[in-house]
Design an enzyme around this catalytic site. Structure first.
Site, PDB file in Angstrom:
ATOM      1  N   CYS A 114      19.241 -40.782  10.681  1.00  0.00           N
ATOM      2  CA  CYS A 114      17.923 -40.380  11.165  1.00  0.00           C
ATOM      3  C   CYS A 114      16.951 -41.552  11.299  1.00  0.00           C
ATOM      4  O   CYS A 114      15.885 -41.407  11.903  1.00  0.00           O
ATOM      5  CB  CYS A 114      17.344 -39.315  10.249  1.00  0.00           C
ATOM      6  SG  CYS A 114      18.464 -37.926   9.974  1.00  0.00           S
ATOM      7  N   HIS A 251      10.432 -39.079  11.110  1.00  0.00           N
ATOM      8  CA  HIS A 251      11.626 -38.313  11.451  1.00  0.00           C
ATOM      9  C   HIS A 251      11.334 -36.843  11.184  1.00  0.00           C
ATOM     10  O   HIS A 251      10.891 -36.479  10.097  1.00  0.00           O
ATOM     11  CB  HIS A 251      12.809 -38.796  10.600  1.00  0.00           C
ATOM     12  CG  HIS A 251      13.937 -37.828  10.535  1.00  0.00           C
ATOM     13  ND1 HIS A 251      14.507 -37.286  11.664  1.00  0.00           N
ATOM     14  CD2 HIS A 251      14.596 -37.277   9.474  1.00  0.00           C
ATOM     15  CE1 HIS A 251      15.467 -36.452  11.306  1.00  0.00           C
ATOM     16  NE2 HIS A 251      15.539 -36.424   9.988  1.00  0.00           N
ATOM     17  N   ASN A 281      16.138 -30.415  13.722  1.00  0.00           N
ATOM     18  CA  ASN A 281      16.388 -31.780  13.263  1.00  0.00           C
ATOM     19  C   ASN A 281      17.459 -32.387  14.158  1.00  0.00           C
ATOM     20  O   ASN A 281      18.629 -32.006  14.094  1.00  0.00           O
ATOM     21  CB  ASN A 281      16.843 -31.753  11.805  1.00  0.00           C
ATOM     22  CG  ASN A 281      17.139 -33.142  11.243  1.00  0.00           C
ATOM     23  OD1 ASN A 281      17.329 -34.107  11.977  1.00  0.00           O
ATOM     24  ND2 ASN A 281      17.203 -33.240   9.927  1.00  0.00           N
TER      25      ASN A 281
END
EC number: 2.3.1.180
Length: 326
Positions: A114, A251, A281
């Site tokens: 990420c 993120h 996500n």
């Protein structure tokens, strides 16, 4: 003459297939209300069976080219951040380099989960500032649905697919990049992993081989406990405070997590740009997707100072403070 790097264009792509929270009610024991309250996610995009990371990356680059009418024929490096490559080798970067016909471009994949996109931007800045390259595509693209265990209700509700890309170019003045910071806490790597060749980690047999395995509480605790300090360390390098930035682009892992980070870092949560509500996500793609959404909504302005902070598997992290110059 000193070389500088400027972000000059951006693009994004998400698949057309939508998976809502209601869809998950038919798969695992959960509810739309439960997911929204704990994550902030409403829906996410999912690739078709024959749609892969490279396909999304290519379409994001085409979006960039069409929006900004730029010539990409002289791109001399492609940096591609992903944990879901089409193949172990060749790299996705090499695959799309061939698809784009960029015969003079170097190509490499970067695996920082990420944090991949922010790492990629910092690498691009370094390559251009050192004079090694002049025009770099930085891509963050993930097909996480292909490595998600849809029987694990704690993780399957989180992940979506998508891609984002920035074009970073050589300039003689007025660069986009102000400062950066990066690192990793590898001792806690077992909190988030996806196995490949190894069948053991830290002496324990891996679970769900081939799929994402996450200790959600462990990652949450680490992020809330460490990201505020990382923000402080980044801004201190240039004598700035959280009040000096216009936008915080973390993120997009979990809305509740971002709210806690903002509270501890003394950043107004209204300054946080996220992409998770409708995309979930998307790992390395969350940050460029968040910026793409903010541009479409007219929220951000030229010259705005934006602090990008990626964090995730590794547990790796990277920040970059930029001035918007698209």
């Amino acid at each position: 003459m000193k070389s500088y790097a400027r972000i000059t264009a951006q693009g994004a792509y998400v698949p057309s297939k939508i998976m809502t929270n209601a869809d998950f009610e038919q798969i695992v024991e959960t509810s739309d209300d439960w997911i929204r309250q704990r994550t902030g996610i409403i829906e996410r995009r999912i690739t078709e069976a024959d749609e892969y990371t490279s396909d999304m990356s290519y379409k994001a680059i085409m979006d960039l080219q069409q929006k900004y009418d730029v010539d990409l024929s002289d791109v001399d490096m492609i940096i591609h951040a992903t944990i879901t490559p089409d193949y172990h080798t060749p790299s996705v970067a090499s695959y799309i380099q061939g698809r784009l016909g960029l015969t003079n471009a170097g190509a490499m994949d970067l695996n920082a989960a990420c944090a991949g996109f922010t790492y990629g931007l910092n690498v691009a800045n370094g390559l251009i500032s050192s004079g090694q390259n002049k025009k770099v595509l930085v891509v963050g693209s993930e097909a996480l649905s292909k490595i998600t265990d849809y029987t694990d209700r704690n993780t399957c509700i989180l992940f979506g697919d998508g891609a984002g890309v920035f074009l970073v170019e050589y300039v003689e003045s007025d660069p986009s990049f102000i400062t950066s910071h990066s690192g990793s806490d590898g001792a806690k790597a077992e909190n988030l992993y996806c196995s490949a060749l190894s069948s053991e980690m830290y002496g324990n047999e891996l679970e769900n081989e081939g799929n994402i395995v996450q200790n959600g509480r462990g990652v949450y605790k680490w992020a809330v406990g460490n990201i505020p300090s990382i923000i402080h360390q980044t801004l201190t390098k240039v004598d700035m405070t959280p009040q000096d930035i216009d936008w915080f682009v973390p993120h997009s892992a979990n809305a509740r997590m971002i709210e806690s980070i903002c509270d501890k870092a003394q950043i107004n949560v209204d300054k946080a740009l996220m992409s998770l509500a409708y995309y979930g996500n998307t790992s390395s793609a969350t940050i460029p997707l968040a910026i793409d959404l903010a541009l479409k909504e007219g929220k951000v302005q030229q010259g705005d100072k934006m602090l990008l902070v990626g964090f995730g598997g590794g547990l790796a992290f990277a920040s970059t403070l930029i001035k918007l110059s698209l």
